[in-house]
Enzyme design. Structure first.
Site, PDB file in Angstrom:
ATOM      1  N   GLY A  20      21.469   4.263  27.275  1.00 47.11           N
ATOM      2  CA  GLY A  20      22.631   4.875  27.742  1.00 47.11           C
ATOM      3  C   GLY A  20      23.821   4.942  26.809  1.00 47.11           C
ATOM      4  N   GLY A  22      28.205   5.407  25.850  1.00 43.45           N
ATOM      5  CA  GLY A  22      29.588   5.378  26.493  1.00 43.45           C
ATOM      6  C   GLY A  22      30.481   5.636  25.629  1.00 43.45           C
ATOM      7  CG  MET A  24      34.717   1.355  24.619  1.00 42.38           C
ATOM      8  SD  MET A  24      35.220  -0.076  25.350  1.00 42.38           S
ATOM      9  CE  MET A  24      34.684  -1.504  24.630  1.00 42.38           C
ATOM     10  CB  ALA A  25      29.066   0.096  23.452  1.00 41.79           C
ATOM     11  CB  VAL A  27      23.293   0.533  27.063  1.00 36.04           C
ATOM     12  CG1 VAL A  27      22.723  -0.623  27.658  1.00 36.04           C
ATOM     13  CG2 VAL A  27      24.757   0.344  27.222  1.00 36.04           C
ATOM     14  CE  LYS A  42      27.765  -1.648  27.377  1.00 38.22           C
ATOM     15  NZ  LYS A  42      28.836  -1.503  28.534  1.00 38.22           N
ATOM     16  CG  ASP A 137      36.679   1.055  33.122  1.00 37.76           C
ATOM     17  OD1 ASP A 137      37.370   1.994  33.807  1.00 37.76           O
ATOM     18  OD2 ASP A 137      35.827   1.391  32.383  1.00 37.76           O
TER      19      ASP A 137
END
Length: 657
Positions: A20, A22, A24-25, A27, A42, A137
């Site tokens: 995955g 995102g 910010m990071a 995974v 992560k 969030d």
């Protein structure tokens, strides 16, 4: 190829694959070689990892989140201390996000399923809020749905780090703008009730199949959260229960004061509704759906674009000041007078004088270069020893801050603030340090008479090491269940250090039986003996010229072998010789001499062979002296001759001649 795949982090976590990405990071799926289990890791973006302040806040927040322990929260196992990059280690979830689940269901869930999910989400929030942690969030993308229908909330604390502790509408927040609370959008103070607003939006989306606010730009959506009121769920779907609509709209109240006081408060209403879907709550939706009052002293979201119309939202018109009338009056009066200009000039002179005074007496002093002092590195040292090392510290002062459970010995300095090599102006500045309180201790749980695999998973999830088990026979404990464990229950254990020894049952030891010799015995006797000894029998029939039909020719296992009860013994039993191996029969005519001079002349001639009568007729001795008798056989046979039932003699017949 991804730079991290195949890499071993901290000599422990092997990166296997990317699962995955995102804002910010990224995974990754990884294997923990210390505990031999799969985990999710992560890893922060490189640009964020280069920010020392961000790394500090990320580490502190992650450490706090790691203390959360709830079945509806994704567990955080570890937080990196790597100097290269920042990462957190979490449990690997076998499932999909709530957003993906809703898309598979056509975006809209039935209200019972939505109630099942939102109840678990609110329970998770209640646990986090009780420990002072706000998610910030909450959205379907951060909620995992497992195969058993349970949910786990992910990314606790990460949103707070991403915003740097502020509540402004940063670029990172734009992706979550459909779920943010009005106070988040305005830059106002945020507390646990902001999470409840976001949870209300998630519930709204689940039961209606749509978001409360839509727009062409993220900013336009944020403005609607502040100024608009969404359509109530029952306006979109009248089949939605009134009580569930009331819960949803109260959670989404624009003013935090009109929302639920806490997650437990909201959970209580959800439980009441679950018990009685027809319940009528005392409050009315209109009581808490007024938009927020305008706060001119707080951060405002401004955009050059129009917010546009909102599907499913009512816009509250805002009153703008009438600037045109003031300007027209100004020009009609013929402009400012000379006294006014003189007053303005005097004010400007006064301001200039003040600025010169401040510049000479203060600013110049600050512009002079000042001596700076370098913060020493005390990480890894014992607090007591470092505090006494004046050669290392100089005049700096060590101040003990947080104490965290850690594998390092108690008293070891884990982190420091300011960090090593930081330049400061005060030679007596304080260095706040985070100190290890020693490894976390867990009490050993009772696992006797528990299935081995179940106990293994439970112990590993606790962070305990489990040695390769020892297997023993046991008449009482079923096979695959634990007979005993070391150490005993309630013994303090150090996670990832102390080891658990397990003894697992093989079940009751089977009785050994020595096989008899069945060769040459009859089939029926062999089968009866095997049945008596609790052994199974399998018979294979075969031709044998050595053993008569019905006798045992061979056996497997052989006689004398010790076997366990229930073992299958194979017997080969004779069905006689193979017909293909028998000699071919021959028919010969034997002349039997008849008696002479007897009256009457007719006699009965009977001939037998192998006990079988082969000829029995009346013959006339007056007509002939010998009677031909056909006989069939092989080899050499003896025939027996009878006249009128009286034995007369025997003769040998050679069928081979």
């Amino acid at each position: 190829m991804d730079q991290y795949i195949g890499k071993l982090l901290d000599n422990r976590y092997e990166i296997l694959e990317l699962i995955g990405t995102g804002g910010m990071a990224r995974v990754y799926k990884a294997r923990c070689h210390r505990l031999n289990r799969l985990v999710a890791i992560k890893i922060l973006r490189e640009d964020l990892s280069q920010d020392a302040e961000f790394r500090r806040r990320f580490h502190d927040e992650s450490q706090a989140v790691a203390m959360l322990s709830h079945p509806n929260i994704v567990a955080v196992y570890d937080v990196s201390r790597s100097s290269e990059f920042e990462y957190i280690v979490m449990e690997l979830i076998d499932g999909i996000t709530l957003k993906q689940y809703m898309q598979k269901k056509g975006n809209k869930l039935n209200w019972r399923e939505a109630l099942h999910f939102i109840t678990q989400i609110v329970k998770a929030l209640g646990h986090a809020h009780s420990r002072g942690i706000i998610h910030r969030d909450i959205k379907p993308h951060n909620i995992m749905v497992l195969r058993d229908g349970s949910v786990k909330v992910a990314d606790f604390g990460i949103a707070r780090v991403a915003s740097g502790g502020h509540s402004t509408l940063t670029q990172e927040a734009l992706g979550s703008v459909h779920y943010i609370s009005p106070e988040q959008a305005r830059g106002s103070h945020i507390d646990a009730r902001s999470d409840l607003y976001s949870a209300g939006v998630v519930l709204y989306e689940m039961i209606t199949g749509r978001l409360p606010f839509e727009g062409d730009t993220p900013v336009s959506v944020a403005i609607q959260h502040i100024n608009s009121i969404p359509l109530s769920p029952r306006e979109l779907d009248p089949s939605i229960p009134e009580a569930l609509e009331a819960i949803t709209m109260r959670a989404m109240a624009p003013s935090p004061d009109n929302r639920y006081v806490s997650a437990d408060d909201m959970l209580a209403d959800l439980e009441e509704f679950r018990k009685n879907p027809n319940i009528n709550f005392e409050y009315q939706i209109s009581e808490f759906m007024e938009p927020l009052e305008d706060d001119s002293d707080k951060t405002q979201i401004r955009t050059a674009y129009s917010a546009g119309s909102s599907t499913g939202a009512r816009r509250r018109p805002r009153q703008e000041p009438d600037y045109d009338s003031e300007e027209e009056e100004h020009y009609r009066s013929g402009g400012p007078s000379w006294p006014f200009l003189v007053a303005v000039l005097l004010i400007l002179v006064f301001i200039g004088g003040v600025f010169y005074f401040v510049y000479q007496n203060f600013i110049l002093d600050y512009m002079k270069p000042q001596e700076q002092y370098t913060i020493p590195n005390v990480v890894g040292q014992l607090l007591e020893e470092a505090g006494m090392d004046r050669e290392l510290l100089g005049e700096f002062i060590l101040v003990e801050g947080d104490v965290l459970e850690d594998d390092a010995p108690a008293g070891t300095i884990l982190r420091q603030n300011p960090q090593a090599n930081t330049q400061v102006l005060d030679p007596k500045a304080e260095i706040t340090v985070t100190v290890s309180g020693g490894p976390k201790l867990l009490n050993m749980i009772p696992v006797e008479n528990t299935e081995y695999l179940k106990a293994l998973v439970e112990l590993q999830n606790m962070g305990l090491r489990v040695a390769t088990p020892t297997y023993e026979y046991d008449d009482e404990v079923p096979s695959g269940y634990i007979i005993s464990a070391t150490p005993a229950p309630n013994t303090p254990m150090r996670p990832e250090i102390d080891e658990v020894q397990l003894v697992v049952s093989r079940g009751a030891e089977s009785k050994k039986i020595a096989l008899s010799n069945y060769i040459g015995q009859t089939r029926s006797w062999a089968e009866s003996d095997l049945l008596f000894k609790n052994l199974e029998c399998k018979v294979i029939e075969d031709y044998s010229s050595e053993y008569p039909a019905g006798q045992v020719i061979d056996q497997n296992p052989v006689a004398g072998t010790e076997v366990e009860e229930g073992t299958v013994v194979n017997l080969r039993v004779s069905i006689g010789p193979d017909p293909a191996d028998l000699p071919q029969e021959v028919t010969k005519e034997v002349m039997v001499n008849l008696p002479e001079n007897i009256i009457p002349s007719e006699v009965r001639l009977e001939v037998t062979m192998d006990g079988v009568t082969v000829f029995n007729e009346i013959v006339d001795t007056a007509m002939k002296v010998a009677q031909p008798v056909p006989v069939t056989g092989t080899g050499t046979k003896t025939i027996f001759i009878y006249f009128n039932g009286q034995y007369d003699r025997s003769e040998v017949v050679d069928f081979d001649s």
